[in-house]
Design a protein around this motif. Structure first.
Motif, PDB file in Angstrom:
ATOM      1  N   TYR A  50       0.840  -1.193   0.000  1.00 27.66           N
ATOM      2  CA  TYR A  50       0.000   0.000   0.000  1.00 27.66           C
ATOM      3  C   TYR A  50       0.879   1.248   0.000  1.00 27.66           C
ATOM      4  CZ  TYR A  50      -3.196  -3.542   1.824  1.00 27.66           C
ATOM      5  OH  TYR A  50      -3.914  -4.688   2.012  1.00 27.66           O
ATOM      6  N   GLU A  51       0.423   2.258  -0.705  1.00 27.34           N
ATOM      7  CA  GLU A  51       1.146   3.530  -0.757  1.00 27.34           C
ATOM      8  C   GLU A  51       0.157   4.682  -0.611  1.00 27.34           C
ATOM      9  OE1 GLU A  51       4.231   4.440  -3.895  1.00 27.34           O
ATOM     10  OE2 GLU A  51       2.686   5.896  -4.476  1.00 27.34           O
ATOM     11  N   LEU A  52       0.494   5.627   0.264  1.00 25.89           N
ATOM     12  CA  LEU A  52      -0.266   6.861   0.433  1.00 25.89           C
ATOM     13  C   LEU A  52       0.669   8.019   0.123  1.00 25.89           C
ATOM     14  CD1 LEU A  52      -2.048   6.047   3.827  1.00 25.89           C
ATOM     15  CD2 LEU A  52      -2.978   5.774   1.515  1.00 25.89           C
ATOM     16  N   SER A  53       0.201   8.988  -0.657  1.00 26.94           N
ATOM     17  CA  SER A  53       1.085  10.069  -1.067  1.00 26.94           C
ATOM     18  C   SER A  53       0.355  11.399  -1.078  1.00 26.94           C
ATOM     19  CB  SER A  53       1.663   9.789  -2.467  1.00 26.94           C
ATOM     20  OG  SER A  53       0.625   9.725  -3.435  1.00 26.94           O
ATOM     21  N   ILE A  54       1.140  12.457  -0.983  1.00 27.90           N
ATOM     22  CA  ILE A  54       0.608  13.808  -1.103  1.00 27.90           C
ATOM     23  C   ILE A  54       1.639  14.660  -1.821  1.00 27.90           C
ATOM     24  CG2 ILE A  54       1.451  14.483   1.194  1.00 27.90           C
ATOM     25  CD1 ILE A  54      -1.036  16.338   1.353  1.00 27.90           C
ATOM     26  N   ALA A  55       1.175  15.548  -2.696  1.00 25.32           N
ATOM     27  CA  ALA A  55       2.061  16.432  -3.449  1.00 25.32           C
ATOM     28  C   ALA A  55       1.437  17.813  -3.538  1.00 25.32           C
ATOM     29  CB  ALA A  55       2.321  15.880  -4.849  1.00 25.32           C
ATOM     30  N   GLN A  56       2.286  18.817  -3.529  1.00 26.90           N
ATOM     31  CA  GLN A  56       1.848  20.197  -3.716  1.00 26.90           C
ATOM     32  C   GLN A  56       2.583  20.766  -4.918  1.00 26.90           C
ATOM     33  OE1 GLN A  56      -0.509  22.068  -1.749  1.00 26.90           O
ATOM     34  NE2 GLN A  56      -0.346  23.381  -3.540  1.00 26.90           N
ATOM     35  N   GLN A  57       1.840  21.182  -5.933  1.00 27.65           N
ATOM     36  CA  GLN A  57       2.417  21.736  -7.148  1.00 27.65           C
ATOM     37  C   GLN A  57       2.207  23.248  -7.191  1.00 27.65           C
ATOM     38  OE1 GLN A  57       0.323  19.618 -10.263  1.00 27.65           O
ATOM     39  NE2 GLN A  57       1.720  17.860 -10.155  1.00 27.65           N
ATOM     40  N   ASP A  58       3.231  23.960  -7.638  1.00 29.30           N
ATOM     41  CA  ASP A  58       3.174  25.419  -7.787  1.00 29.30           C
ATOM     42  C   ASP A  58       3.651  25.756  -9.195  1.00 29.30           C
ATOM     43  OD1 ASP A  58       3.486  28.169  -7.775  1.00 29.30           O
ATOM     44  OD2 ASP A  58       4.448  28.249  -5.804  1.00 29.30           O
ATOM     45  N   PHE A  59       2.713  26.121 -10.059  1.00 28.87           N
ATOM     46  CA  PHE A  59       2.994  26.366 -11.468  1.00 28.87           C
ATOM     47  C   PHE A  59       3.068  27.872 -11.705  1.00 28.87           C
ATOM     48  CE2 PHE A  59       1.556  26.680 -15.986  1.00 28.87           C
ATOM     49  CZ  PHE A  59       2.544  25.894 -16.564  1.00 28.87           C
ATOM     50  N   ASN A  60       4.246  28.338 -12.087  1.00 28.84           N
ATOM     51  CA  ASN A  60       4.479  29.756 -12.344  1.00 28.84           C
ATOM     52  C   ASN A  60       4.184  30.054 -13.809  1.00 28.84           C
ATOM     53  OD1 ASN A  60       5.396  32.372 -12.597  1.00 28.84           O
ATOM     54  ND2 ASN A  60       7.409  31.986 -11.683  1.00 28.84           N
ATOM     55  N   THR A  61       3.156  30.860 -14.068  1.00 27.19           N
ATOM     56  CA  THR A  61       2.742  31.128 -15.451  1.00 27.19           C
ATOM     57  C   THR A  61       3.599  32.184 -16.137  1.00 27.19           C
ATOM     58  OG1 THR A  61       1.149  32.830 -14.821  1.00 27.19           O
ATOM     59  CG2 THR A  61       0.367  30.547 -14.842  1.00 27.19           C
ATOM     60  N   ARG A  62       4.399  32.911 -15.388  1.00 30.06           N
ATOM     61  CA  ARG A  62       5.323  33.914 -15.945  1.00 30.06           C
ATOM     62  C   ARG A  62       4.606  34.862 -16.910  1.00 30.06           C
ATOM     63  NH1 ARG A  62      10.464  29.838 -17.076  1.00 30.06           N
ATOM     64  NH2 ARG A  62      10.881  29.328 -14.895  1.00 30.06           N
ATOM     65  N   ASP A  63       5.089  34.971 -18.150  1.00 28.73           N
ATOM     66  CA  ASP A  63       4.525  35.945 -19.093  1.00 28.73           C
ATOM     67  C   ASP A  63       3.105  35.610 -19.513  1.00 28.73           C
ATOM     68  OD1 ASP A  63       6.870  37.355 -18.974  1.00 28.73           O
ATOM     69  OD2 ASP A  63       7.679  36.559 -20.859  1.00 28.73           O
ATOM     70  N   THR A  64       2.728  34.331 -19.449  1.00 28.56           N
ATOM     71  CA  THR A  64       1.359  33.964 -19.810  1.00 28.56           C
ATOM     72  C   THR A  64       0.370  34.626 -18.860  1.00 28.56           C
ATOM     73  OG1 THR A  64       1.865  31.873 -20.897  1.00 28.56           O
ATOM     74  CG2 THR A  64      -0.298  32.065 -19.892  1.00 28.56           C
ATOM     75  N   GLY A  65       0.665  34.600 -17.560  1.00 29.94           N
ATOM     76  CA  GLY A  65      -0.202  35.265 -16.605  1.00 29.94           C
ATOM     77  C   GLY A  65      -0.321  36.748 -16.891  1.00 29.94           C
TER      78      GLY A  65
END
Length: 306
Positions: free
Chosen positions: A89-104
């Motif tokens: 069994y595996e339990l996992s957690i991840a936090q992603q931070d996506f920097n949009t730079r010039d698109t934003g």
């Protein structure tokens, strides 16, 4: 999932690791994979059937990692942790931070970061990659990932496209290790509604109903150069469900997406530490603001495991 709950889960996982998971590091080097961008053990872009950490069948172990990805127009930082229980069994957690730079900035949202929390679970249902390495039986696991996109100034755009800010992926992975040949192959089939892995929401209704699940295959191959160095490649098919909504919004093909792929090398100086470096190609991401440039660049990840 709210930020406080995600932070609590991640803190609990990290505390578990710092307290010392009880694994006796019985696994062979690199046979537990590395941490994928979604938190599950496997390759960098896709989960494998292996269970993360160094725990064997009578142990509990854990892992934690940080990853950074840089492409021509975007940046992505990820951190997370996983617990492996009895190598099943595996339990996992991840936090992603996506920097949009010039698109934003082009969207009138300078400094826009898209933050996504992913909570996952995986169960090994068949085979053992190492013990069955001299047979044709693969290790097979099924998994689920619940993903939540944090609220940003992009919420109104996603609402207009009919994209939701949360979704659940289901997948099955089969991993075959040919120990004598130093070769590992993996195939994963994912049921998903995610746009760009969920960073642009889930599904779309503008211009048609694209809220159905679609099946997306993912493939990995890895070759052991030495007992602690492995090289390989991955290919992850991505759904392209926002293009129709973008066209209906007057953007033409400005929201189309492409498949993800990489070439990687991983080094494990010991059973507790691994470093992964890769060249990545994430296709096009919001090509309306990036002149349809392919998002190629680097992937760098460090993992500790017990």
């Amino acid at each position: 999932m709210n930020k406080k709950l995600a932070a609590s889960l991640l803190a609990a996982s990290t505390a578990f690791l710092c307290a010392g998971a009880q694994a006796k590091t019985g696994k062979l080097l690199l046979t537990g994979g590395v941490s994928s961008i979604d938190g599950a053990a496997g390759g960098g872009l896709t989960p494998w059937a292996v269970i993360g950490s160094n725990a064997t069948d009578d142990e509990v172990g854990g892992s934690a990692y940080v990853t950074t990805v840089g492409t021509r127009d975007y940046g992505l930082n990820i951190y997370g942790a996983a617990v492996g229980i009895h190598d099943r069994y595996e339990l996992s957690i991840a936090q992603q931070d996506f920097n949009t730079r010039d698109t934003g900035a082009a969207l009138g949202l300078p400094g826009l970061h898209l933050k996504q929390t992913i909570v996952g679970a995986k169960v090994r249902v068949l085979g053992d990659a190492v013990l069955d390495s001299d047979t044709w039986v693969p290790q097979v696991a099924v998994g689920v990932q619940y993903k939540t996109l944090g609220s940003t100034g992009l919420d109104g755009t996603l609402d207009a496209l009919g994209a939701k800010r949360s979704g659940t992926d289901f997948y099955v992975s089969a991993t075959k290790l040919l120990l004598g040949q130093g070769l590992l192959v993996n195939g994963t089939l994912r049921a998903t509604k995610g746009n760009q892995n969920g960073l642009l929401g889930y599904g779309a209704t503008l211009g048609g109903n694209e809220n159905r699940y679609s099946l997306q295959p993912e493939f990995s191959v890895a070759y052991l150069l030495s007992k602690n160095v492995v090289v390989g490649a991955e290919y992850r098919f991505m759904r392209n469900k926002l293009e129709q909504a973008g066209s209906a919004a007057g953007l033409g093909n400005g929201l189309r997406s492409g498949d993800w792929k990489d070439l990687f090398i991983a080094w494990a100086p010991n059973k507790h530490v691994s470093l992964t470096l890769a060249y990545v190609d994430l296709g096009v991401i919001v090509p309306a603001t990036t002149a349809s440039r392919k998002q190629t660049g680097y992937y760098l990840s460090a993992q500790i495991a017990f």
